[in-house]
Design a protein around this motif. Structure first.
Motif, mmCIF file in Angstrom:
data_model
loop_
_atom_site.group_PDB
_atom_site.id
_atom_site.type_symbol
_atom_site.label_atom_id
_atom_site.label_comp_id
_atom_site.label_asym_id
_atom_site.label_seq_id
_atom_site.Cartn_x
_atom_site.Cartn_y
_atom_site.Cartn_z
ATOM 1 N N TRP A 94 -4.506 3.673 -2.508
ATOM 2 C CA TRP A 94 -3.871 2.557 -1.821
ATOM 3 C C TRP A 94 -4.863 1.455 -1.477
ATOM 4 O O TRP A 94 -4.486 0.308 -1.286
ATOM 5 C CB TRP A 94 -3.143 3.030 -0.552
ATOM 6 C CG TRP A 94 -4.052 3.382 0.580
ATOM 7 C CD1 TRP A 94 -4.583 4.620 0.837
ATOM 8 C CD2 TRP A 94 -4.556 2.515 1.596
ATOM 9 N NE1 TRP A 94 -5.372 4.569 1.947
ATOM 10 C CE2 TRP A 94 -5.375 3.289 2.446
ATOM 11 C CE3 TRP A 94 -4.397 1.164 1.882
ATOM 12 C CZ2 TRP A 94 -6.021 2.758 3.545
ATOM 13 C CZ3 TRP A 94 -5.040 0.626 2.990
ATOM 14 C CH2 TRP A 94 -5.846 1.419 3.804
ATOM 15 N N SER A 101 -4.480 -1.332 -3.794
ATOM 16 C CA SER A 101 -3.066 -1.553 -4.096
ATOM 17 C C SER A 101 -2.753 -2.990 -4.484
ATOM 18 O O SER A 101 -1.712 -3.256 -5.067
ATOM 19 C CB SER A 101 -2.195 -1.143 -2.906
ATOM 20 O OG SER A 101 -2.617 -1.802 -1.731
ATOM 21 N N ALA A 159 0.824 -1.215 0.000
ATOM 22 C CA ALA A 159 0.000 0.000 0.000
ATOM 23 C C ALA A 159 0.853 1.258 0.000
ATOM 24 O O ALA A 159 0.516 2.252 -0.644
ATOM 25 C CB ALA A 159 -0.923 -0.015 1.220
ATOM 26 N N ALA A 177 2.096 1.847 -3.485
ATOM 27 C CA ALA A 177 0.995 2.345 -4.318
ATOM 28 C C ALA A 177 0.708 3.807 -4.008
ATOM 29 O O ALA A 177 0.532 4.633 -4.900
ATOM 30 C CB ALA A 177 -0.256 1.492 -4.098
ATOM 31 N N SER A 178 0.665 4.118 -2.715
ATOM 32 C CA SER A 178 0.376 5.485 -2.300
ATOM 33 C C SER A 178 1.460 6.440 -2.780
ATOM 34 O O SER A 178 1.183 7.558 -3.227
ATOM 35 C CB SER A 178 0.262 5.513 -0.776
ATOM 36 O OG SER A 178 -0.270 6.713 -0.322
ATOM 37 N N ARG A 190 -1.532 -4.003 -7.811
ATOM 38 C CA ARG A 190 -0.116 -3.832 -8.141
ATOM 39 C C ARG A 190 0.716 -4.619 -7.118
ATOM 40 O O ARG A 190 1.362 -4.044 -6.235
ATOM 41 C CB ARG A 190 0.275 -2.341 -8.101
ATOM 42 C CG ARG A 190 -0.344 -1.508 -9.217
ATOM 43 C CD ARG A 190 0.291 -1.847 -10.553
ATOM 44 N NE ARG A 190 -0.204 -1.007 -11.643
ATOM 45 C CZ ARG A 190 -1.280 -1.279 -12.387
ATOM 46 N NH1 ARG A 190 -1.995 -2.353 -12.147
ATOM 47 N NH2 ARG A 190 -1.634 -0.441 -13.357
#
Lengths: 261, 361
Positions: free
Chosen positions: B212, B215, B202, B205-206, B218
């Protein structure tokens, strides 16, 4: 066996809560970033559950360009500005590239009963009745961006506009009749529901069971025979947004004696 | 199975159980040797051995509540299942009770009760651990403590209308790991490691601007976090509860291999696309086949049955997924399923040989 881990766990609990409460205190300190007077149109009572005695109000806003047949202001340039990869030509061959991009965090600007709302009333969607439109939320999505300070500088009226954290998605629109285009939309703003503190609940709790404001008489799927819908919102809410763009409810007042029976 | 140094028990109760199992095995083998005429103990020595073992078993049973018979072991397994169910249901009761009453409380009362419950549960865990050597009650209470801390973080955020943040995952992971290491709780360890990995995914992603909360679309950071967890299983530790190394390894292997299934099959959907798509396709295909094979080989060498099983299972699923990806559209359906059937039989033969090899070592 060593009990250091027990103390570590206790410290984690305390530090996490101190951090959270401190953040909330910082958010609510000083001058608020925005103060809006909203009604039941914009802040709707969340459905009550028997297993949950909390009360929340859900922020409702509209995006007049959401279903338009053109990109509008939330076009490829705006999408690129907030971080979407719009580098490839917008053609059917690149549809997969655009459709597989995940949602991105951003900030959205909502305007309450401002110029965007007046334009929406003046040029409504085809087939929409003015009476129906006026019953909807008067909070309109007008912009998005990465930098909340820059957005606030662009929209300085703190009593009419608010900057909120949001999630944006990209849509690749290709109906086969015209050139494909990209359009963005805000899928959610945070928080999705505002907690109503106990001392502000009496007005909302005094609403008769089943009293509901007709948000959209045509499309309201909750309309039930024998439960007439009110013609005006039941309550007014003052909401403040703090430095961290997190809101709190300042007051809740009944609007006249408009509860439906 | 010969245990490696990392897997040697450091928990006194586990040491005691091993001693009991050793005595039982010795007693059974001695009877077999005598029945086969290989060994005949001198008069009196059998009684001496039985007396000695009786004293040892009685002492261990009294001090550590060990299982002396197969029936007792089966009951211990039943108790573990019951304690897990008890923990889940009691945690649900705590959470639902709070949701039932929190709207009736003022904000300060809500906050105080949210902070107090996990702290009180920690105290209860400590009291239970001191009084009950088997720690079934302590494990139940620790899971309730973890659930109440998760409730604490979630509801404080709701009370103050906070924007969700992945930091809550980091906080919960730290709590779970601290409690797990204190009381030797593998389930909580696994939960803590998974939460820590979730925070890592997360956070990446953030940092890249993604929302997130989605997330997991990904999962590429897990390809680094998985090996880190596997490496953590080798970390020399003076006092590490039994099974912790195995838990770190399993979670690490899962974190490393599972994302490959998605990254290899739907690279354009799940990848950050730091390299050209065709390069990523090749890299993930090779990794999807190669890494489980390496895991199986190394697992056999180190006698890690769980790793061998997990990697074998993943490899079978991965092969099926790639067959579908490559051939579903290209060959007739009957031929496709015939191919899968042949692969299944081939897998059975290979896994059978692996199983024999594991038995030999």
């Amino acid at each position: 066996m060593s009990r250091k881990g027990l103390w570590v766990a206790a410290v984690v609990v305390i530090v996490s809560n101190v951090f959270a409460l401190g953040s909330a205190g910082i958010n609510r300190g000083g001058e608020p970033d925005a103060v809006l007077n909203l009604t039941e149109r914009e802040l709707r009572l969340a459905p009550r559950e028997a297993e949950n005695t909390a009360m929340g109000l859900r922020l409702a806003w509209i995006d007049p360009a959401a279903n338009a047949q053109e990109p509008g202001w939330f076009d490829a340039a705006k999408l690129a500005e907030i971080g979407f990869d719009c580098s490839r030509p917008v053609t059917a061959e690149n549809a997969s590239h655009y459709r597989t991009q995940p949602p991105r965090s951003t900030y959205a600007v909502l305007e309450n009963e401002g110029a965007a709302w007046q334009r929406y009333l003046a040029a409504p969607p085809a087939g929409a009745e003015r009476e129906v439109l006026e019953r909807q939320s008067h909070l309109v999505l007008i912009d998005v961006g990465h930098d909340p300070s820059a957005l606030r500088a662009r929209y300085p009226d703190r009593r009419r506009t608010v900057v909120v954290p949001a999630t944006a998605r990209m849509a690749f629109v290709n109906d086969g009749k015209r050139t494909p285009f990209l359009r963005g939309r805000v899928s959610v703003t945070y928080p999705m529901e505002l907690n109503v503190p106990r001392h502000l609940r009496p007005v909302l709790e005094s609403m008769p069971p089943g009293a509901r404001y007709a948000f959209d008489r045509r499309f309201d799927r909750l309309d039930r025979p024998g439960q007439p819908l009110a013609d005006a919102p039941h309550y007014r809410v003052v909401v403040k947004w703090g430095r961290s763009l997190e809101p709190w409810i300042e007051s809740v007042q009944a609007i006249g004696q408009t509860f439906a029976r | 199975m010969i245990q490696t140094r990392d897997e040697r028990a450091t928990d006194p109760r586990q040491d005691a159980q091993r001693r009991v199992d050793q005595v039982s095995a010795f007693t059974r083998e001695l009877a077999e040797l005598e029945r086969a005429g290989v060994l005949a103990l001198p008069p009196g020595q059998r009684e001496q051995i039985e007396r000695y073992h009786g004293d040892v078993l009685a002492t261990l049973a009294r001090r550590f509540d060990v299982d002396r018979t197969d029936e007792q072991r089966q009951m211990a397994l039943g108790m573990r299942v019951a304690s897990l169910l008890g923990a889940v249901t009691l945690s649900a009761a705590v959470v639902l009770f709070f949701y039932r009453v929190w709207g009736l409380l003022t904000t300060p009362a809500q906050v105080i009760s949210l902070i107090a419950v996990p702290l009180l549960m920690l105290l209860a865990v400590e009291v239970a651990a001191r009084r009950e050597p088997t720690r079934y009650i302590a494990s139940v209470l620790s899971l309730i403590a973890a659930a109440s801390f998760a409730l604490n973080l979630s509801v404080v955020g709701a009370i103050f209308n906070m924007t969700p943040t992945p930091l809550v995952l980091a906080a919960w992971a730290a709590f779970a790991l601290a409690v797990a290491y204190t009381y030797g709780l593998r389930l909580l360890l696994a939960g803590g490691v998974i939460a820590a990995m979730g925070y890592g995914v997360a956070a990446v992603a953030s940092a890249t601007g993604l929302d997130w909360s989605v997330s997991l679309v990904r999962p590429e950071p897990l390809l680094l976090l998985g090996p880190l967890a596997i490496a953590a299983s080798f970390w020399p530790s003076g006092v590490r509860p039994e099974g912790f190394a195995r838990t770190w390894r399993l979670v690490g292997v899962g974190a490393l291999l599972l994302p490959l299934l998605f990254l290899s099959t739907w690279t354009e959907v799940f990848s950050y696309r730091l390299l050209p798509l065709n390069v990523l396709h090749a890299v993930y295909d090779i990794a999807g086949f190669g890494l489980p094979v390496v895991a199986i080989w190394y697992g056999i060498r180190r006698r890690w049955t769980d790793v061998v099983n997990a990697a074998s299972g993943f490899l079978v699923v991965f092969i099926y997924a790639k067959c579908f990806d490559w051939w579903w559209e290209l060959i007739p359906r009957y031929l496709f399923f015939l191919l899968l059937g042949g692969l299944a039989i081939g897998s059975m033969v290979i896994l059978g040989r692996l199983r024999l090899r594991l038995k030999e070592v």
